[in-house]
Every structure is written in structure tokens, then in C-alpha cells.
Design a protein around this motif. Structure first.
Motif, mmCIF file in Angstrom:
data_model
loop_
_atom_site.group_PDB
_atom_site.id
_atom_site.type_symbol
_atom_site.label_atom_id
_atom_site.label_comp_id
_atom_site.label_asym_id
_atom_site.label_seq_id
_atom_site.Cartn_x
_atom_site.Cartn_y
_atom_site.Cartn_z
ATOM 1 N N ALA A 191 0.819 -1.210 0.000
ATOM 2 C CA ALA A 191 0.000 0.000 0.000
ATOM 3 C C ALA A 191 0.857 1.266 0.000
ATOM 4 O O ALA A 191 0.502 2.275 -0.614
ATOM 5 N N GLY A 192 1.989 1.204 0.674
ATOM 6 C CA GLY A 192 2.883 2.354 0.689
ATOM 7 C C GLY A 192 3.665 2.511 -0.601
ATOM 8 O O GLY A 192 3.962 3.630 -1.035
ATOM 9 N N ALA A 193 3.988 1.384 -1.240
ATOM 10 C CA ALA A 193 4.798 1.433 -2.456
ATOM 11 C C ALA A 193 4.009 1.930 -3.658
ATOM 12 O O ALA A 193 4.574 2.593 -4.544
ATOM 13 N N LEU A 194 2.700 1.643 -3.713
ATOM 14 C CA LEU A 194 1.919 2.016 -4.892
ATOM 15 C C LEU A 194 1.944 3.514 -5.178
ATOM 16 O O LEU A 194 2.256 3.924 -6.302
ATOM 17 N N PRO A 195 1.633 4.383 -4.204
ATOM 18 C CA PRO A 195 1.694 5.820 -4.499
ATOM 19 C C PRO A 195 3.099 6.310 -4.808
ATOM 20 O O PRO A 195 3.279 7.220 -5.626
ATOM 21 N N VAL A 196 4.107 5.709 -4.160
ATOM 22 C CA VAL A 196 5.496 6.115 -4.434
ATOM 23 C C VAL A 196 5.874 5.790 -5.868
ATOM 24 O O VAL A 196 6.441 6.626 -6.591
ATOM 25 N N LEU A 197 5.560 4.565 -6.312
ATOM 26 C CA LEU A 197 5.876 4.162 -7.674
ATOM 27 C C LEU A 197 5.054 4.958 -8.689
ATOM 28 O O LEU A 197 5.544 5.298 -9.773
ATOM 29 N N THR A 198 3.802 5.240 -8.332
ATOM 30 C CA THR A 198 2.963 6.053 -9.218
ATOM 31 C C THR A 198 3.548 7.444 -9.398
ATOM 32 O O THR A 198 3.590 7.990 -10.514
ATOM 33 N N LEU A 199 4.022 8.023 -8.303
ATOM 34 C CA LEU A 199 4.651 9.346 -8.374
ATOM 35 C C LEU A 199 5.921 9.291 -9.216
ATOM 36 O O LEU A 199 6.183 10.210 -10.014
ATOM 37 N N ALA A 200 6.696 8.218 -9.053
ATOM 38 C CA ALA A 200 7.936 8.082 -9.827
ATOM 39 C C ALA A 200 7.643 8.033 -11.322
ATOM 40 O O ALA A 200 8.351 8.646 -12.135
ATOM 41 N N VAL A 201 6.581 7.306 -11.702
ATOM 42 C CA VAL A 201 6.198 7.237 -13.110
ATOM 43 C C VAL A 201 5.700 8.600 -13.594
ATOM 44 O O VAL A 201 6.028 9.040 -14.706
ATOM 45 N N ALA A 202 4.928 9.285 -12.748
ATOM 46 C CA ALA A 202 4.404 10.601 -13.126
ATOM 47 C C ALA A 202 5.534 11.597 -13.375
ATOM 48 O O ALA A 202 5.479 12.404 -14.317
ATOM 49 N N VAL A 203 6.571 11.522 -12.547
ATOM 50 C CA VAL A 203 7.704 12.445 -12.697
ATOM 51 C C VAL A 203 8.433 12.206 -14.018
ATOM 52 O O VAL A 203 8.905 13.153 -14.661
ATOM 53 N N THR A 204 8.515 10.953 -14.422
ATOM 54 C CA THR A 204 9.236 10.618 -15.659
ATOM 55 C C THR A 204 8.312 10.485 -16.866
ATOM 56 O O THR A 204 8.746 10.037 -17.928
ATOM 57 N N TRP A 205 7.061 10.856 -16.699
ATOM 58 C CA TRP A 205 6.055 10.654 -17.750
ATOM 59 C C TRP A 205 6.472 11.274 -19.080
ATOM 60 O O TRP A 205 6.295 10.689 -20.147
ATOM 61 N N GLY A 206 7.037 12.455 -19.007
ATOM 62 C CA GLY A 206 7.415 13.162 -20.227
ATOM 63 C C GLY A 206 8.494 12.450 -21.026
ATOM 64 O O GLY A 206 8.659 12.711 -22.226
ATOM 65 N N ARG A 207 9.233 11.554 -20.377
ATOM 66 C CA ARG A 207 10.310 10.835 -21.063
ATOM 67 C C ARG A 207 9.860 9.471 -21.583
ATOM 68 O O ARG A 207 10.641 8.762 -22.213
ATOM 69 N N LEU A 208 8.603 9.105 -21.318
ATOM 70 C CA LEU A 208 8.093 7.827 -21.799
ATOM 71 C C LEU A 208 7.642 7.948 -23.253
ATOM 72 O O LEU A 208 6.987 8.915 -23.628
ATOM 73 N N ASP A 209 7.988 6.964 -24.046
ATOM 74 C CA ASP A 209 7.559 6.936 -25.442
ATOM 75 C C ASP A 209 6.215 6.214 -25.516
ATOM 76 O O ASP A 209 6.154 4.993 -25.660
ATOM 77 N N LEU A 210 5.147 6.972 -25.444
ATOM 78 C CA LEU A 210 3.813 6.389 -25.409
ATOM 79 C C LEU A 210 3.348 5.910 -26.775
ATOM 80 O O LEU A 210 2.225 5.406 -26.902
#
Length: 308
Positions: free
Chosen positions: A27-46
Motif C-alpha cells: 500500500a505504501g509502495a503504490l503511491p510512491v511508484l505512481t509518483l515516480a512514473v508521473a515524474v518521468t512521464w514526459g520521457r516515456l515513449d507512449l
């Protein structure tokens, strides 16, 4: 995702303290990992299907936690709605990305991780079964998602096997995420079991079949995994190791569900054995990951050096 399912498997076998500890970590890791993905979102090749398919991990993670915290109605709805919204967006984007690629390109790039779209869809089916206890019509959505998950599994497995045979079973082509081939059927089994318990008796035979095929995957995956680990570089820590923990935990949970439905005592023993295997794998990967982080914090690793 991996931590959450091992927590569920621990609860299935009465290891409450282990289950609660892992549930808190998940439960604690999910928001942390979600935030990490959000921070790097602009670098993801969608526009890359490999990227968007792997993002289905988020859907599966929400579904696993949702199933772990069924007693909390607010958590069930929050995680359920989040999983459904993420699934809808990722499905649309991934479908666009796949359509734009040729068959040859898709066949050449298919990996075990591509089963995550099926895993996430089965996870959403489990979520919808839970929500249907309060909103009846969602039950039909759960059945639909379960069937879609099976169709996606068949399609992705076909691509992966064609690529595997083209590689002539080269051990260098094996990665831990190949275990998701088993995990995709295991979570489909668990979703089918939830539907069966909700009153859809027609899926009972299908869930036994998916569990049998999930079991059959274990032998070749173990064989190629051991071959792969003979290479020194394969024993260095990588995040993809978590992709092996999740299927092991999911198989333990799915096998426990099958044991409850069939009453076969030997199946319950198999579930217990795989819980301990999954928990041991979780411990090894967690410790290896912490050691890797410690070394990174102390300074850059020398060229060619890895954590073994």
C-alpha cells in the motif's frame, strides 16, 4: 503488485503477520511508484507498444490491492475506479500502437511482459466482481473482462511463442518476465474463481483448465530459467526480477482457490509450497534490490560491475 499478491497468498494460509506486513509495504509502495512514473512521464515513449503494455502493471497492482483490502469499501471503490480508468486509457493507446506495427515487427518484439495486458484485464475482472456486490450490472462487465483477458492471453502467447521458436530456444533470449506466461493464466484462474463464487457456475470447468495450463508452464519456465541463470550477467540484480515474483505468488493464490473449489487436499499442499517459494523469491529480490540501491548511493558502480 508482487508484494500485494504474496500478501494475499500469506493470508490464504493463515500467516496473518506476514500478510499484514506485506500489505502495508504494498500500500505504501503504490503511491510512491505512481509518483515516480508521473515524474518521468514526459520521457516515456507512449507511441511504443512495449511501454504502454508494461504500464498495465499499474492496473494489475490496483486490482491486487483492491482484492487485499476488500473489507474497506472506500478503498475498493477508489482502487476499482482508478484501475478501470487506467485500463480504458491504456487499452486505447496500446491498440493504436499495435495497429501501427507490422506483424513481423510485433512478432520480433513480443516478450513475456506483453502478457501484462491480459494480467491487467483479469485483475479488472476481479475488481468488477467485488464491486458487483454493490452494483449488480457490473457483474456482466466482470464476465466480459474475463473473456477479453483470455483472448488477449491467447494472442500475446502466440506472438511470444513464435518469437521463442525463431530464437531456437537460445538461453540468452530468456528473461524473468517470461514467468508472466504462467502468471497470466494464474490470475485468469483467480478471476474465474471469483466469478464462480459470485454465482456464474459455467466458468468452473474453465478455471480448472486455466489452472492446469498454468501448472504446465512451470516445468519449461524452470528449465529455461536455470539455463539462463548459469550466465554470470543473468545473476546481477535487475528490476525485471520482480516479474518472476508476481507469477509465483499468483499461482499460490490461484491454486488455493482451486483447492477450495475442488476439495483436493493435495492441491492445497501445492499452494502452500508455492507460497513459500514466492515468499523466498520476494525476500531474495527485495534484499538484492536494497543492496543495489545501497551501492548506488555510495557512488557509481565500476564499469562492468553488477550485484550478484
Amino acid at each position: 503488485m508482487a508484494t500485494g499478491i504474496v500478501s494475499i497468498a500469506a493470508a490464504d494460509h493463515g500467516f496473518e503477520h506476514v500478510s499484514i506486513g506485506l500489505a502495508v509495504l504494498a500500500a505504501g509502495a503504490l503511491p510512491v511508484l505512481t509518483l515516480a512514473v508521473a515524474v518521468t512521464w514526459g520521457r516515456l515513449d507512449l507511441a511504443d507498444p512495449d511501454v504502454t503494455i508494461r504500464l498495465f502493471t499499474f492496473v494489475a497492482a490496483c486490482a491486487v490491492l483492491d482484492n487485499r483490502f476488500l473489507a474497506n469499501t472506500a478503498a475498493v471503490w477508489l482502487l476499482g475506479v482508478t484501475a478501470a480508468a487506467a485500463w480504458a486509457v491504456l487499452t486505447a493507446v496500446t491498440a493504436r500502437n499495435l495497429i501501427r506495427r507490422s506483424w513481423r515487427e510485433l512478432r520480433g518484439r513480443a516478450r513475456g511482459a506483453w502478457e501484462l495486458c491480459s494480467v491487467g484485464t483479469s485483475g479488472l475482472a476481479i475488481v468488477l466482481v467485488a464491486l458487483s456486490r454493490q452494483v449488480d450490472w457490473l457483474w456482466w462487465g466482470a464476465v466480459t473482462m474475463w473473456l477479453v483477458a483470455l483472448a488477449l492471453y491467447a494472442a500475446m502467447t502466440g506472438l511470444i511463442l513464435v518469437r521463442a521458436f525463431a530464437a531456437r530456444l537460445d538461453p540468452r533470449g530468456f528473461e524473468p518476465d517470461a514467468w508472466i506466461l504462467m502468471g497470466g493464466l494464474a490470475i485468469a484462474t483467480l478471476a474465474g474463481d471469483q466469478l464462480y463464487r459470485a454465482g456464474f457456475s459455467g466458468v468452473r470447468g474453465a478455471t480448472v483448465v486455466t489452472w492446469i495450463f498454468a501448472s504446465l508452464w512451470i516445468v519449461p519456465l524452470t528449465y529455461f530459467g536455470l539455463r539462463h541463470m548459469q550466465r554470470i550477467e543473468a545473476r546481477r540484480f535487475a528490476g525485471v526480477w520482480w516479474a518472476m515474483v508476481f507469477p509465483l505468488g499468483m499461482y499460490a493464490a490461484a491454486t488455493h482457490a482451486i483447492a477450495g473449489d475442488t476439495g483436493w487436499p493435495a492441491v492445497s499442499t501445492v499452494s502452500l509450497v508455492f507460497f513459500w517459494i514466492a515468499f523466498a523469491a520476494w525476500t531474495i529480490v527485495a534484499v538484492a534490490g536494497l543492496r543495489w540501491l545501497w551501492r548506488v548511493r555510495r557512488g557509481p558502480l565500476p564499469s562492468g560491475h553488477g550485484l550478484r
